[in-house]
Design a protein around this motif. Structure first.
Motif, mmCIF file in Angstrom:
data_model
loop_
_atom_site.group_PDB
_atom_site.id
_atom_site.type_symbol
_atom_site.label_atom_id
_atom_site.label_comp_id
_atom_site.label_asym_id
_atom_site.label_seq_id
_atom_site.Cartn_x
_atom_site.Cartn_y
_atom_site.Cartn_z
ATOM 1 N N SER A 284 0.806 -1.130 0.050
ATOM 2 C CA SER A 284 -0.027 0.016 0.024
ATOM 3 C C SER A 284 0.973 1.360 -0.002
ATOM 4 O O SER A 284 0.589 2.371 -0.734
ATOM 5 C CB SER A 284 -0.946 -0.023 1.300
ATOM 6 O OG SER A 284 -1.691 -1.012 1.269
ATOM 7 N N TYR A 285 1.826 1.060 0.729
ATOM 8 C CA TYR A 285 2.835 2.574 0.748
ATOM 9 C C TYR A 285 3.375 2.496 -0.483
ATOM 10 O O TYR A 285 3.483 3.952 -0.949
ATOM 11 C CB TYR A 285 3.986 2.152 1.795
ATOM 12 C CG TYR A 285 5.064 3.109 1.818
ATOM 13 C CD1 TYR A 285 4.895 4.197 2.122
ATOM 14 C CD2 TYR A 285 6.263 2.566 1.261
ATOM 15 C CE1 TYR A 285 6.003 5.339 2.165
ATOM 16 C CE2 TYR A 285 7.285 3.915 1.213
ATOM 17 C CZ TYR A 285 7.149 5.016 1.705
ATOM 18 O OH TYR A 285 8.170 5.892 1.466
ATOM 19 N N LEU A 286 4.056 1.722 -1.177
ATOM 20 C CA LEU A 286 4.608 2.001 -2.387
ATOM 21 C C LEU A 286 3.533 2.199 -3.518
ATOM 22 O O LEU A 286 3.858 3.080 -4.419
ATOM 23 C CB LEU A 286 5.248 0.615 -3.161
ATOM 24 C CG LEU A 286 6.339 0.036 -2.216
ATOM 25 C CD1 LEU A 286 6.853 -1.275 -2.743
ATOM 26 C CD2 LEU A 286 7.487 1.080 -2.252
ATOM 27 N N LEU A 287 2.307 1.845 -3.492
ATOM 28 C CA LEU A 287 1.482 2.252 -4.478
ATOM 29 C C LEU A 287 1.110 3.895 -4.099
ATOM 30 O O LEU A 287 0.870 4.618 -5.056
ATOM 31 C CB LEU A 287 -0.008 1.580 -4.239
ATOM 32 C CG LEU A 287 -1.155 2.205 -4.897
ATOM 33 C CD1 LEU A 287 -0.865 1.990 -6.607
ATOM 34 C CD2 LEU A 287 -2.369 1.081 -4.781
ATOM 35 N N ARG A 288 1.135 4.196 -2.745
ATOM 36 C CA ARG A 288 0.845 5.737 -2.520
ATOM 37 C C ARG A 288 1.885 6.602 -3.178
ATOM 38 O O ARG A 288 1.736 7.656 -3.682
ATOM 39 C CB ARG A 288 0.931 5.963 -1.034
ATOM 40 C CG ARG A 288 -0.636 5.452 -0.530
ATOM 41 C CD ARG A 288 -0.429 5.467 1.093
ATOM 42 N NE ARG A 288 -0.224 6.814 1.531
ATOM 43 C CZ ARG A 288 -1.201 7.626 1.912
ATOM 44 N NH1 ARG A 288 -2.567 7.370 1.403
ATOM 45 N NH2 ARG A 288 -0.950 9.004 2.485
ATOM 46 N N ILE A 289 3.232 6.137 -2.744
ATOM 47 C CA ILE A 289 4.350 7.089 -3.483
ATOM 48 C C ILE A 289 4.486 7.004 -4.906
ATOM 49 O O ILE A 289 4.960 8.155 -5.360
ATOM 50 C CB ILE A 289 5.627 6.735 -2.636
ATOM 51 C CG1 ILE A 289 6.005 5.510 -2.962
ATOM 52 C CG2 ILE A 289 5.663 6.975 -1.201
ATOM 53 C CD1 ILE A 289 7.697 4.918 -2.452
ATOM 54 N N MET A 290 4.252 5.717 -5.448
ATOM 55 C CA MET A 290 4.326 5.655 -7.009
ATOM 56 C C MET A 290 3.005 6.353 -7.668
ATOM 57 O O MET A 290 3.209 6.633 -9.078
ATOM 58 C CB MET A 290 4.251 4.401 -7.464
ATOM 59 C CG MET A 290 5.709 3.542 -6.927
ATOM 60 S SD MET A 290 5.845 1.887 -7.342
ATOM 61 C CE MET A 290 6.390 2.290 -9.109
ATOM 62 N N THR A 291 2.094 6.577 -7.113
ATOM 63 C CA THR A 291 0.966 7.702 -7.376
ATOM 64 C C THR A 291 1.159 9.007 -7.123
ATOM 65 O O THR A 291 -0.101 9.903 -7.276
ATOM 66 C CB THR A 291 -0.438 7.064 -7.131
ATOM 67 O OG1 THR A 291 -0.514 6.801 -5.728
ATOM 68 C CG2 THR A 291 -0.403 5.617 -8.116
ATOM 69 N N SER A 292 2.023 9.414 -6.305
ATOM 70 C CA SER A 292 2.505 10.846 -6.222
ATOM 71 C C SER A 292 2.862 11.474 -7.625
ATOM 72 O O SER A 292 3.401 10.929 -8.551
ATOM 73 C CB SER A 292 3.456 11.151 -4.836
ATOM 74 O OG SER A 292 3.087 10.364 -3.875
ATOM 75 N N TRP A 293 2.997 12.787 -7.187
ATOM 76 C CA TRP A 293 3.423 13.699 -8.221
ATOM 77 C C TRP A 293 4.995 13.509 -8.326
ATOM 78 O O TRP A 293 5.526 13.224 -9.604
ATOM 79 C CB TRP A 293 3.114 15.122 -7.998
ATOM 80 C CG TRP A 293 1.835 15.636 -7.858
ATOM 81 C CD1 TRP A 293 1.300 16.146 -6.709
ATOM 82 C CD2 TRP A 293 0.931 15.533 -8.914
ATOM 83 N NE1 TRP A 293 0.069 16.377 -7.182
ATOM 84 C CE2 TRP A 293 -0.369 16.004 -8.701
ATOM 85 C CE3 TRP A 293 0.964 15.081 -10.122
ATOM 86 C CZ2 TRP A 293 -1.364 16.026 -9.192
ATOM 87 C CZ3 TRP A 293 -0.152 15.211 -11.154
ATOM 88 C CH2 TRP A 293 -1.466 15.560 -10.553
#
Length: 367
Positions: A284-293
């Motif tokens: 979940s964490y990696l998904l969050r940062i990989m969908t950041s700007w």
């Protein structure tokens, strides 16, 4: 004050001395009551284990109740941003990440088959640097490295504040390090087993990591070999939300050798790099940062530090922590990051009681 309440940081001795001079009085209770209310309303520890609240909305997460709804125009912009981040950036970044991880496993496995030599060390560094740079591109990383003349040298120990698992990639993007950590399973375990063949990383089994003497001995052996890469250690032992630096565990400073402090400061406007491991698993964490700007940060290499004569490991750790906090513009806190998952130890409570008792004895209130 940037918090909900404005705190009075006056020490207990001075605060109570204002109320009376010598004897115990019931008015002393008000000091402890106020401190208790402050801790209940907004303590300075647990807020470091949640994402930093932004002053303005970055169109990624609604980090303030004031941003629940602003205008139709901003809502439309947010929807367009979601489409761009999830439909265009995420597939591209996922592809780059897959290439980087695969290259790391294959490359280090192949290099690991070579006999120990300067050629093997050179190829290992090339593989680690190349793959780390691919992974940084997968995060749209924009990193500014300052004072490169202070970069950690072989045979030394690099210590840095800890915000995210990607801290290691951020640093390896500019130079190679020997990692220290616990053996994992799954994909992380595959990467660990592959990289240790090519580079002298120090991985510990779960049973070994609890043996402080064993850990210290292995790290000392590594540091004693001046041909080996500098060890990278995060002395806080857990991720903090990049607003502060918490207590450094003294083990890293008992090893000996030269300490190379590094301060890392992320810009939360473009993406929240903090990993709240109590709330999100690694996927979940990696998904969050990989969908950041993007992941934008500054890295400061600081002058090397050595333990002074007569200075114990705790004092040395505190001095290094203060230097990192000052350079990164972070708040320095004396609390153990272990409070992220554990309750406050009774010793912390007893410390205030002892200080108050000593004060009364010193003032002659207790015979």
């Amino acid at each position: 004050s940037q918090g909900i309440i404005e705190r009075d940081e006056t020490p207990m001795e001075k605060e109570i001395a204002r109320l009376h001079r010598v004897d115990f009085e019931f008015s002393d209770i008000f000091y402890f009551c106020r401190k208790g209310f402050e801790a209940i309303v907004e303590d300075e520890v647990t807020q470091r284990f949640s994402s930093e609240e932004l002053v303005s909305w970055n169109l990624l997460t609604r980090t303030n109740v004031n941003f629940h709804y602003i205008s139709l125009r901003l809502t439309v912009v947010w929807v367009i941003g979601v489409i761009v981040r999830y439909c265009f950036l995420l597939p591209l970044r996922f592809t780059l990440a897959a290439i980087g991880i695969t290259s790391m496993i294959v490359g280090t496995t192949m290099v690991g088959q070579l006999p120990n030599s300067s050629v093997k060390n050179y190829l290992s560094e090339v593989v680690h640097l190349t793959c780390s740079r691919i992974l940084v591109r997968a995060l749209s990383g924009t990193i500014h490295y300052h004072n490169k003349e202070n970069k950690p040298q072989k045979g030394g120990i690099c210590v840095a504040n800890h915000t995210s698992p990607i801290d290691a990639i951020i640093l390896t993007n500019d130079g190679c390090y020997a990692m220290v950590g616990q053996v994992h399973g799954g994909l992380m375990g595959v990467i660990q087993r592959a990289t240790v063949k090519a580079c002298p990383h120090v991985w510990f089994e779960r049973s070994e990591i609890k043996d402080r003497h064993l850990v210290t001995r292995r790290l000392r052996e590594h540091v004693a070999d001046k041909s080996k890469l500098p060890i990278l250690i995060f002395p806080e032992g857990t991720c903090i939300n990049n607003t502060s630096v918490m207590m450094f565990k003294k083990g890293s400073f008992e090893i000996g050798g030269t300490i190379y402090p590094v301060a890392i400061k992320y810009d939360p406007q473009f993406g929240d790099a903090f990993w709240n491991s109590s709330k999100y698993n690694i996927v979940s964490y990696l998904l969050r940062i990989m969908t950041s700007w993007a992941i934008v940060c500054n890295v400061w290499y600081m002058p090397p530090m050595v333990r002074k004569e007569g200075e114990d490991a705790v004092q040395f750790a505190n001095r290094v922590r203060s230097a990192i906090a000052h350079q990164g513009g972070l708040t320095e806190l004396p609390w153990d990051g272990g409070l992220k998952r554990a309750k406050v130890k009774d010793t912390f409570k007893e410390e205030q009681q002892k200080n108050y008792s000593k004060m009364l004895v010193r003032n002659g209130s207790i015979g």
